[in-house]
Design an enzyme around this catalytic site. Structure first.
Site, PDB file in Angstrom:
ATOM      1  N   HIS A 160       0.756  -1.151  -0.040  1.00  0.00           N
ATOM      2  CA  HIS A 160      -0.259  -0.054   0.048  1.00  0.00           C
ATOM      3  C   HIS A 160       0.882   1.403   0.059  1.00  0.00           C
ATOM      4  CE1 HIS A 160      -3.291  -2.437   2.199  1.00  0.00           C
ATOM      5  NE2 HIS A 160      -3.786  -2.148   0.896  1.00  0.00           N
ATOM      6  N   CYS A 247      -2.953  -0.037  10.191  1.00  0.00           N
ATOM      7  CA  CYS A 247      -4.018  -0.805   9.552  1.00  0.00           C
ATOM      8  C   CYS A 247      -5.107  -1.501  10.672  1.00  0.00           C
ATOM      9  CB  CYS A 247      -3.741  -1.877   8.788  1.00  0.00           C
ATOM     10  SG  CYS A 247      -2.484  -3.055   9.291  1.00  0.00           S
TER      11      CYS A 247
HETATM   12  C1  CIR Z   1      -4.116  -7.977   3.189  1.00  0.00           C
HETATM   13  O1  CIR Z   1      -3.261  -8.290   2.594  1.00  0.00           O
HETATM   14  O2  CIR Z   1      -5.371  -7.307   2.858  1.00  0.00           O
HETATM   15  C2  CIR Z   1      -3.722  -7.960   4.698  1.00  0.00           C
HETATM   16  N1  CIR Z   1      -3.344  -9.290   4.809  1.00  0.00           N
HETATM   17  C3  CIR Z   1      -2.926  -7.128   5.154  1.00  0.00           C
HETATM   18  C4  CIR Z   1      -3.629  -5.592   5.141  1.00  0.00           C
HETATM   19  C5  CIR Z   1      -2.614  -4.525   5.899  1.00  0.00           C
HETATM   20  N2  CIR Z   1      -3.335  -3.429   5.572  1.00  0.00           N
HETATM   21  C6  CIR Z   1      -2.814  -2.207   5.733  1.00  0.00           C
HETATM   22  O3  CIR Z   1      -1.606  -2.031   5.834  1.00  0.00           O
HETATM   23  N3  CIR Z   1      -3.573  -1.110   5.651  1.00  0.00           N
END
Ligand code: CIR
Length: 254
Positions: A160, A247
């Protein structure tokens, strides 16, 4: 008052989406312990933590940031780029509906909250594997009436936008410039992550304190030397699921 919405760790977090990391065993107990300490840290920083119950069938649902972006005027519900994450939206919509009018990203647009960096009235949106051009366009259209300027930033070397850049003070960004181009952010001051810690840019600024992963010791020292106030947290188990400090919460004023 400042609110932080969080969601408990799913017992199936091991089935999470992974983009840049190899799959490895994740201890649900250790992840839960880290997550409750993280929630305590947010509470210590003055947030009212609204902890939603775990969603066992949704492995990534602890990462609430990706499901919505909360502005003063509205909460923008995303349409996550990973299909497995789209069923996370209704629960978050319900939680946010008491505090904000809701807007939504519609298909074929996709958007992950992790790709959205809000710097006051400037909104930067990572164009990543999770967020497409149509998603960026919809963010722009939805926010235009409120005077936000939306800029797309190409993201190809990490998951991201906020894997590569985080706000650590009103005028300062922590950044990995080998992953993204900093020129989009104009006159902000930059602190570069230590080259040995490329994943160290994720940082969650709450008032004047940065919630920050303790394992990025060199970058943490650099932040402290620069006069940034930090609240270190252990997030190593959740990091195996590609989670970081931003997150695991949605923080906003009510
Ligand atoms: C994903 O790949 O969507 C989750 N395993 C990790 C999301 C992490 N999100 C973030 O850093 N905003």
């Amino acid at each position: 008052m400042r609110v932080a919405i969080t969601r408990g760790v799913s017992p199936n977090i091991e089935r999470c989406e992974l983009t840049c990391l190899e799959r490895e065993a994740i201890s649900v107990d250790a992840a839960r312990e880290e997550h409750s300490r993280y929630e305590r840290c947010l509470a210590d920083l003055g947030c009212e933590v609204r902890s939603l119950p775990p969603e066992p069938e949704l492995p990534d649902s602890v990462f609430v940031e990706d499901t919505a972006v909360v502005f003063d005027e509205l909460a923008l519900l995303t349409r996550p780029g990973a299909e497995s994450r789209r069923p996370e939206i209704p629960g978050i919509a319900e939680a946010l509906s008491r505090d904000r009018p809701l807007a939504r990203i519609a298909g074929p647009g996709t958007l992950d909250g992790g790709d959205v960096l809000v710097l006051d009235r400037k909104v930067f949106v990572g164009r990543s594997t999770r967020t497409n051009d149509e998603g960026v366009k919809q963010v722009r259209d939805i926010l235009a009436p409120f005077g936000y300027a939306v800029t797309a930033v190409p993201v190809s070397r990490c998951l991201h936008l906020k894997s590569a850049v985080g706000r650590v003070a009103q005028d300062t960004l922590l950044i990995n410039r080998s992953w993204i181009d900093g020129t989009a952010f104009g006159s902000m001051r930059f602190i570069d992550v230590e080259p040995s810690e490329p994943r160290a840019a994720g940082a969650l600024l709450i008032a004047d304190t940065v919630v920050y992963p303790e394992r990025f010791k060199r970058t943490l020292e650099k932040l402290l030397r620069a006069g940034i106030r930090a609240a270190p947290v252990k997030l190593s188990e959740l990091a195996k699921a590609e989670g970081g400090v931003t997150c695991c919460s949605l923080v906003f004023e009510v």
